[in-house]
Design a protein around this motif. Structure first.
Motif, PDB file in Angstrom:
ATOM      1  N   LEU A 297      -8.040  -8.085  -3.190  1.00 20.54           N
ATOM      2  CA  LEU A 297      -7.680  -7.399  -4.552  1.00 20.54           C
ATOM      3  C   LEU A 297      -6.300  -6.727  -4.408  1.00 20.54           C
ATOM      4  O   LEU A 297      -6.268  -6.010  -3.286  1.00 20.54           O
ATOM      5  CB  LEU A 297      -8.794  -6.507  -5.134  1.00 20.54           C
ATOM      6  CG  LEU A 297      -9.909  -7.032  -5.616  1.00 20.54           C
ATOM      7  CD1 LEU A 297     -11.073  -5.952  -5.902  1.00 20.54           C
ATOM      8  CD2 LEU A 297      -9.773  -7.796  -6.908  1.00 20.54           C
ATOM      9  N   ILE A 298      -5.387  -7.228  -5.253  1.00 22.38           N
ATOM     10  CA  ILE A 298      -4.128  -6.477  -4.951  1.00 22.38           C
ATOM     11  C   ILE A 298      -3.882  -5.355  -6.099  1.00 22.38           C
ATOM     12  O   ILE A 298      -4.064  -5.446  -7.048  1.00 22.38           O
ATOM     13  CB  ILE A 298      -2.915  -7.699  -5.294  1.00 22.38           C
ATOM     14  CG1 ILE A 298      -3.029  -8.622  -4.205  1.00 22.38           C
ATOM     15  CG2 ILE A 298      -1.492  -7.138  -5.443  1.00 22.38           C
ATOM     16  CD1 ILE A 298      -2.178  -9.864  -4.373  1.00 22.38           C
ATOM     17  N   SER A 299      -3.492  -4.324  -5.447  1.00 23.65           N
ATOM     18  CA  SER A 299      -3.331  -3.194  -6.251  1.00 23.65           C
ATOM     19  C   SER A 299      -1.921  -2.983  -6.701  1.00 23.65           C
ATOM     20  O   SER A 299      -1.581  -2.301  -7.944  1.00 23.65           O
ATOM     21  CB  SER A 299      -3.817  -1.955  -5.616  1.00 23.65           C
ATOM     22  OG  SER A 299      -3.268  -1.692  -4.487  1.00 23.65           O
ATOM     23  N   ARG A 300      -1.078  -3.276  -5.810  1.00 21.12           N
ATOM     24  CA  ARG A 300       0.580  -3.194  -6.215  1.00 21.12           C
ATOM     25  C   ARG A 300       1.397  -4.354  -5.599  1.00 21.12           C
ATOM     26  O   ARG A 300       0.767  -4.728  -4.471  1.00 21.12           O
ATOM     27  CB  ARG A 300       0.935  -1.733  -5.777  1.00 21.12           C
ATOM     28  CG  ARG A 300       1.034  -0.634  -6.803  1.00 21.12           C
ATOM     29  CD  ARG A 300       1.238   0.408  -6.235  1.00 21.12           C
ATOM     30  NE  ARG A 300       0.036   1.065  -5.433  1.00 21.12           N
ATOM     31  CZ  ARG A 300      -0.106   2.107  -4.509  1.00 21.12           C
ATOM     32  NH1 ARG A 300       0.889   2.822  -4.296  1.00 21.12           N
ATOM     33  NH2 ARG A 300      -1.183   2.461  -3.985  1.00 21.12           N
ATOM     34  N   ARG A 301       2.446  -4.636  -6.234  1.00 19.00           N
ATOM     35  CA  ARG A 301       3.334  -5.509  -5.493  1.00 19.00           C
ATOM     36  C   ARG A 301       4.675  -5.276  -5.724  1.00 19.00           C
ATOM     37  O   ARG A 301       4.943  -4.618  -6.762  1.00 19.00           O
ATOM     38  CB  ARG A 301       2.804  -6.859  -5.965  1.00 19.00           C
ATOM     39  CG  ARG A 301       3.237  -7.514  -7.196  1.00 19.00           C
ATOM     40  CD  ARG A 301       3.086  -8.904  -7.575  1.00 19.00           C
ATOM     41  NE  ARG A 301       1.626  -9.127  -7.806  1.00 19.00           N
ATOM     42  CZ  ARG A 301       1.222 -10.180  -6.992  1.00 19.00           C
ATOM     43  NH1 ARG A 301       1.865 -11.078  -6.116  1.00 19.00           N
ATOM     44  NH2 ARG A 301      -0.231 -10.294  -7.410  1.00 19.00           N
ATOM     45  N   LEU A 302       5.643  -5.712  -5.051  1.00 18.45           N
ATOM     46  CA  LEU A 302       7.031  -5.457  -4.984  1.00 18.45           C
ATOM     47  C   LEU A 302       7.848  -6.641  -5.423  1.00 18.45           C
ATOM     48  O   LEU A 302       7.608  -7.617  -4.730  1.00 18.45           O
ATOM     49  CB  LEU A 302       7.860  -4.786  -3.628  1.00 18.45           C
ATOM     50  CG  LEU A 302       7.389  -3.511  -3.310  1.00 18.45           C
ATOM     51  CD1 LEU A 302       7.702  -3.427  -1.897  1.00 18.45           C
ATOM     52  CD2 LEU A 302       7.680  -2.352  -4.154  1.00 18.45           C
ATOM     53  N   GLY A 303       8.807  -6.454  -6.360  1.00 14.56           N
ATOM     54  CA  GLY A 303       9.361  -7.634  -6.888  1.00 14.56           C
ATOM     55  C   GLY A 303       9.166  -9.055  -6.881  1.00 14.56           C
ATOM     56  O   GLY A 303       9.706  -9.715  -6.006  1.00 14.56           O
TER      57      GLY A 303
END
Ligand code: UDP
Ligand code: MG
Length: 313
Positions: A297-303
């Motif tokens: 599960l991905i909580s945050r991502r960059l650009g």
């Protein structure tokens, strides 16, 4: 473009160092690239370091897991998020030398689709570790029918191979073997495993045993056939002992002693329990697959360009 995927778990000291080294080498070789850091639920400042690296260098992107899902999940998340025409996976502790990336990229340009990093030397390891790793790879090599004794997770894959890997629905993945299993035009490059400069290896003996069992089971049903073989042996033993007991009974000397009975019960009991355990392990794996939970599960991502990638696959 080359996407370099770097799984990171508690690697705060290595992020900026890895980003700089790799940028320098790939930039110097004139290879267009992006660095995809995958923060695998680190407990230290790894994610902040990734954010900092991304602010400094527009080629750096990152995804952050909601908790620790393990390196396999991190590698697949990176592959799912990478935008490159080819993707390389390497450790962010720089134990996989970034210079080898250039060599791999040149092979990709020549038309190879899967370029495997092969360990020339294994670096510092204890004798026990080396021996057990040897046994594990022997079993896996037989299951996959490819020599895996020097395999590593350091690889460069063409977009077609990446898509083939991402299309595999199973959850208990074993990247190192799956990348051979998918086939494609394959080449290999030798590299020397470097010393770790900061932090420590995440592997304990117990986690290595679990890793070995999990991956043997995910690639082979031989342990279950062992149950049948053990059953056949016990049956043969039973026939011999049965005939002997009957002969003795009819000739008037019944088998004396309680010991025989106890021994038989213990031997048969343990064979049955171990067999149930092996079958149970496979059932547990089937249960995990059937539940169909996401790998990560991905909580945050960059650009990122692919906002809905990952998580659900
Ligand atoms: N790693 C990860 N998740 C984990 C454990 C490790 O993403 O749960 C990453 C780690 O940050 C490193 C790579 O996997 O980039 C290899 O880990 P490590 O150096 O501990 O393994 P070793 O080199 O000893 O095999
Ligand atoms: Mg390492």
């Amino acid at each position: 473009m080359l996407s370099v995927i770097l799984p990171a778990y508690n690697e705060e000291k290595m992020i900026s160092r890895a980003a700089e080294r790799i940028s320098q080498i790939l930039g110097g070789a004139g290879i267009p690239y992006e660095l995809v850091f995958v923060n695998d639920g680190s407990k230290d400042r790894t994610w902040e370091e990734i954010e900092k690296a991304a602010a400094r260098d527009p080629n750096v992107t990152g995804v952050c897991f909601s908790r620790n899902f393990g390196k396999e999940a991190a590698m697949f998340a990176g592959l799912a998020d990478a935008a490159g025409d080819c993707c390389a996976v390497m450790d962010c502790d720089l134990q996989h030398p970034p210079e080898t990336l250039v060599e791999m990229y040149r092979l990709w340009e020549q038309g190879y689709e899967v370029i495997e990093g092969v360990k020339h030397t294994r670096g510092k390891e204890s004798v026990m570790h080396r021996a057990s790793a040897g046994l594990f790879y022997k079993i896996i090599s037989r299951a996959v029918r490819i020599d895996m004794s020097r395999a590593s997770d350091f690889k460069l894959l063409d977009r077609r191979a990446v898509d083939a890997l991402l299309a595999i629905p199973e959850r208990n993945t074993f990247f190192r073997a799956l990348s051979s299993w998918i086939g494609f035009r394959t080449a290999s490059v030798e590299f020397d495993v470097q010393e770790r400069t900061e932090g420590q290896s995440k592997w304990s003996t117990w986690s290595l045993i679990q890793y070995a069992v999990k991956n043997i089971v995910s690639f082979s049903t031989v342990p279950m056939q062992c149950v049948t073989v053990a059953g056949a042996f016990v049956f043969l033993f039973a026939v011999v002992l049965g005939i002997q007991s009957l002969v003795r009974y009819f000739s008037g000397h019944a088998v004396e002693g309680f010991t025989t009975v106890i021994l038989l019960i213990l031997i048969i009991g343990s064979v049955i329990m171990i067999s149930l355990g092996i079958i149970g392990y496979y059932i547990a794996k089937i249960y995990e697959e059937v539940k169909g939970r996401p790998r990560y599960l991905i909580s945050r991502r960059l650009g990122h360009k692919k906002p809905d990638a990952g998580g659900k696959e």
